[in-house]
Design a protein around this motif. Structure first.
Motif, PDB file in Angstrom:
ATOM      1  N   ARG A   1      28.829  33.008  82.145  1.00 30.30           N
ATOM      2  CA  ARG A   1      28.150  31.739  82.410  1.00 30.30           C
ATOM      3  C   ARG A   1      27.163  31.873  83.570  1.00 30.30           C
ATOM      4  NH1 ARG A   1      33.427  31.678  84.041  1.00 30.30           N
ATOM      5  NH2 ARG A   1      33.734  31.373  86.275  1.00 30.30           N
ATOM      6  N   SER A   2      26.801  33.116  83.903  1.00 33.76           N
ATOM      7  CA  SER A   2      25.955  33.344  85.081  1.00 33.76           C
ATOM      8  C   SER A   2      24.501  33.638  84.727  1.00 33.76           C
ATOM      9  CB  SER A   2      26.509  34.539  85.873  1.00 33.76           C
ATOM     10  OG  SER A   2      26.408  35.715  85.082  1.00 33.76           O
ATOM     11  N   GLY A   3      24.202  33.821  83.435  1.00 31.31           N
ATOM     12  CA  GLY A   3      22.859  34.281  83.066  1.00 31.31           C
ATOM     13  C   GLY A   3      22.709  35.785  83.147  1.00 31.31           C
ATOM     14  N   ARG A   4      23.805  36.459  83.548  1.00 34.45           N
ATOM     15  CA  ARG A   4      23.771  37.924  83.636  1.00 34.45           C
ATOM     16  C   ARG A   4      24.735  38.515  82.594  1.00 34.45           C
ATOM     17  NH1 ARG A   4      24.056  40.087  89.666  1.00 34.45           N
ATOM     18  NH2 ARG A   4      26.280  40.063  89.172  1.00 34.45           N
ATOM     19  N   LYS A   5      24.417  39.740  82.182  1.00 35.04           N
ATOM     20  CA  LYS A   5      25.228  40.377  81.158  1.00 35.04           C
ATOM     21  C   LYS A   5      25.309  41.873  81.448  1.00 35.04           C
ATOM     22  CE  LYS A   5      24.823  38.453  77.119  1.00 35.04           C
ATOM     23  NZ  LYS A   5      24.284  38.020  75.805  1.00 35.04           N
ATOM     24  N   TRP A   6      26.510  42.410  81.464  1.00 36.57           N
ATOM     25  CA  TRP A   6      26.723  43.849  81.561  1.00 36.57           C
ATOM     26  C   TRP A   6      26.799  44.413  80.140  1.00 36.57           C
ATOM     27  CZ3 TRP A   6      26.933  46.446  86.236  1.00 36.57           C
ATOM     28  CH2 TRP A   6      26.992  45.645  87.376  1.00 36.57           C
ATOM     29  N   VAL A   7      26.107  45.499  79.913  1.00 34.24           N
ATOM     30  CA  VAL A   7      26.036  46.091  78.577  1.00 34.24           C
ATOM     31  C   VAL A   7      26.536  47.530  78.673  1.00 34.24           C
ATOM     32  CG1 VAL A   7      24.534  46.636  76.634  1.00 34.24           C
ATOM     33  CG2 VAL A   7      24.076  44.605  78.019  1.00 34.24           C
ATOM     34  N   LEU A   8      27.578  47.833  77.909  1.00 33.92           N
ATOM     35  CA  LEU A   8      28.301  49.102  78.045  1.00 33.92           C
ATOM     36  C   LEU A   8      28.294  49.894  76.738  1.00 33.92           C
ATOM     37  CD1 LEU A   8      31.539  47.614  79.699  1.00 33.92           C
ATOM     38  CD2 LEU A   8      29.477  48.444  80.888  1.00 33.92           C
ATOM     39  N   ASP A   9      27.960  51.166  76.823  1.00 32.45           N
ATOM     40  CA  ASP A   9      28.181  52.089  75.708  1.00 32.45           C
ATOM     41  C   ASP A   9      28.986  53.257  76.278  1.00 32.45           C
ATOM     42  OD1 ASP A   9      28.203  53.622  73.452  1.00 32.45           O
ATOM     43  OD2 ASP A   9      26.045  53.571  73.118  1.00 32.45           O
ATOM     44  N   PRO A  10      30.305  53.270  76.028  1.00 31.17           N
ATOM     45  CA  PRO A  10      31.150  54.261  76.709  1.00 31.17           C
ATOM     46  C   PRO A  10      30.764  55.699  76.375  1.00 31.17           C
ATOM     47  CG  PRO A  10      32.371  53.090  74.978  1.00 31.17           C
ATOM     48  CD  PRO A  10      31.070  52.368  75.156  1.00 31.17           C
ATOM     49  N   ILE A  11      30.441  55.963  75.100  1.00 33.01           N
ATOM     50  CA  ILE A  11      29.926  57.279  74.714  1.00 33.01           C
ATOM     51  C   ILE A  11      28.736  57.059  73.788  1.00 33.01           C
ATOM     52  CG2 ILE A  11      30.365  59.459  73.539  1.00 33.01           C
ATOM     53  CD1 ILE A  11      33.258  59.310  74.396  1.00 33.01           C
ATOM     54  N   ASP A  12      27.548  57.231  74.320  1.00 33.61           N
ATOM     55  CA  ASP A  12      26.338  57.226  73.502  1.00 33.61           C
ATOM     56  C   ASP A  12      26.114  58.665  73.057  1.00 33.61           C
ATOM     57  OD1 ASP A  12      23.754  55.784  72.662  1.00 33.61           O
ATOM     58  OD2 ASP A  12      23.025  57.590  73.665  1.00 33.61           O
ATOM     59  N   GLY A  13      26.211  58.880  71.739  1.00 32.02           N
ATOM     60  CA  GLY A  13      26.173  60.252  71.232  1.00 32.02           C
ATOM     61  C   GLY A  13      27.560  60.742  70.868  1.00 32.02           C
ATOM     62  N   THR A  14      28.328  59.880  70.187  1.00 28.95           N
ATOM     63  CA  THR A  14      29.699  60.256  69.809  1.00 28.95           C
ATOM     64  C   THR A  14      29.722  61.521  68.951  1.00 28.95           C
ATOM     65  OG1 THR A  14      30.443  57.962  69.957  1.00 28.95           O
ATOM     66  CG2 THR A  14      31.829  59.442  68.698  1.00 28.95           C
ATOM     67  N   ILE A  15      28.709  61.714  68.097  1.00 25.48           N
ATOM     68  CA  ILE A  15      28.689  62.919  67.257  1.00 25.48           C
ATOM     69  C   ILE A  15      28.572  64.162  68.137  1.00 25.48           C
ATOM     70  CG2 ILE A  15      27.388  64.182  65.490  1.00 25.48           C
ATOM     71  CD1 ILE A  15      26.754  61.420  64.240  1.00 25.48           C
ATOM     72  N   SER A  16      27.698  64.111  69.156  1.00 23.45           N
ATOM     73  CA  SER A  16      27.608  65.242  70.099  1.00 23.45           C
ATOM     74  C   SER A  16      28.931  65.458  70.813  1.00 23.45           C
ATOM     75  CB  SER A  16      26.508  64.993  71.135  1.00 23.45           C
ATOM     76  OG  SER A  16      25.229  65.119  70.560  1.00 23.45           O
ATOM     77  N   PHE A  17      29.575  64.355  71.218  1.00 24.68           N
ATOM     78  CA  PHE A  17      30.868  64.451  71.900  1.00 24.68           C
ATOM     79  C   PHE A  17      31.898  65.148  71.003  1.00 24.68           C
ATOM     80  CE2 PHE A  17      35.109  62.601  72.622  1.00 24.68           C
ATOM     81  CZ  PHE A  17      35.322  63.007  73.926  1.00 24.68           C
TER      82      PHE A  17
END
Length: 271
Positions: free
Chosen positions: A74-90
């Motif tokens: 409700r703050s107008g702010r948003k945290w955006v998370l991608d824990p593993i970008d590139g899962t295939i590489s991982f």
């Protein structure tokens, strides 16, 4: 907009994700989600760890992550998370995936982190400050023409038919006819860190989700580059997922023309 407290928390998020991911590297098999994309226990553990910290520090902010439902803020702010970008590489054991952490204010990315947990590299970008890699400032490089550029994309297979045709036109402008330009495949978010470092000139992708690109924008732009969609518009929470990252903003028109398949004289291209 100093964001000192937010940056300190973002570093804690990256540290927590790193701890969650490292024990699973080269030891885990993927499962497959409904859309056939791979996911591992490391993705879930890392996002869990980050969400615990955010809910204790910034519960009034929204949270968007790849693996779990959105937390409405409700703050107008948003945290955006991608824990593993590139899962295939991982899953393949290649240390060129990354954890992506972004903070959006009213839909615009103002803070971003790319963290590579295995190599121990961390790019940080925030509005009004130079981009850093492990605390040292980095800068993009100039690029005098497309046929002298180093172009990267994660995979040509990720484009739809129309996007693939457009990408191949750009690839030909860079590397066709024995030109000096070079093209590299694979790398996901890691490519954008290398572009901020001055080692790549162009990254071109489509079909990205908000958590794939939000963190990259402050990093590329804080290093002197630019990011846009394939029409040249800046990226925000409502962008269509087509992405161009450029180390040298002077090449934007050239890239847009190559993607569109005509030279500047032939008319407009979506402006």
């Amino acid at each position: 907009m100093k964001l000192d407290d937010e940056l300190a928390v973002a570093h804690r998020l990256a540290d927590a994700a790193r701890e969650a991911i490292r024990p699973h590297f080269r030891k885990t098999k993927p499962e497959f989600k409904g859309d056939a994309s791979p996911v591992t226990i490391a993705d879930r553990d890392a996002e869990d760890a980050m969400r615990v910290i955010l809910m204790s520090e910034y519960a009034q902010d929204g949270i968007v992550g790849e693996e779990y439902p959105e937390h409405e803020g409700r703050s107008g702010r948003k945290w955006v998370l991608d824990p593993i970008d590139g899962t295939i590489s991982f899953v393949a054991g290649r240390p060129i995936f990354g954890t992506l952490i972004a903070l959006l204010q009213d839909g615009w990315p103002v803070l971003g982190i790319i963290d590579q947990p295995i190599i121990g590299e961390r790019w940080v970008g925030r509005i009004g400050a130079p981009t850093t890699l492990n605390g040292k400032d980095v800068r993009t490089r100039s690029c005098k023409s497309l046929d002298a550029a180093m172009l990267a994309t994660s995979s040509p297979h990720y484009f739809d038919a129309q996007g693939a045709d457009a990408y191949m036109r750009l690839a030909h402008a860079v590397g066709g006819n024995k030109r000096q330009g070079m093209i590299v495949y694979g790398g996901d978010c890691y490519n954008y860190g290398l572009l901020a470092n001055g080692q790549l000139d162009i990254v071109c992708e489509s079909g990205l989700k908000l958590f794939d690109y939000a963190a990259l924008v402050p990093i590329v732009e804080g290093a002197g580059g630019t990011m846009s969609d394939w029409q040249g518009h800046p990226l925000d929470a409502d962008s269509d997922g087509s992405v161009i990252a450029l180390g040298d903003p002077a090449r934007l028109e050239d890239v847009l023309e190559a993607l569109a398949g005509h030279s500047h004289e032939a008319g407009d291209h979506g402006h």
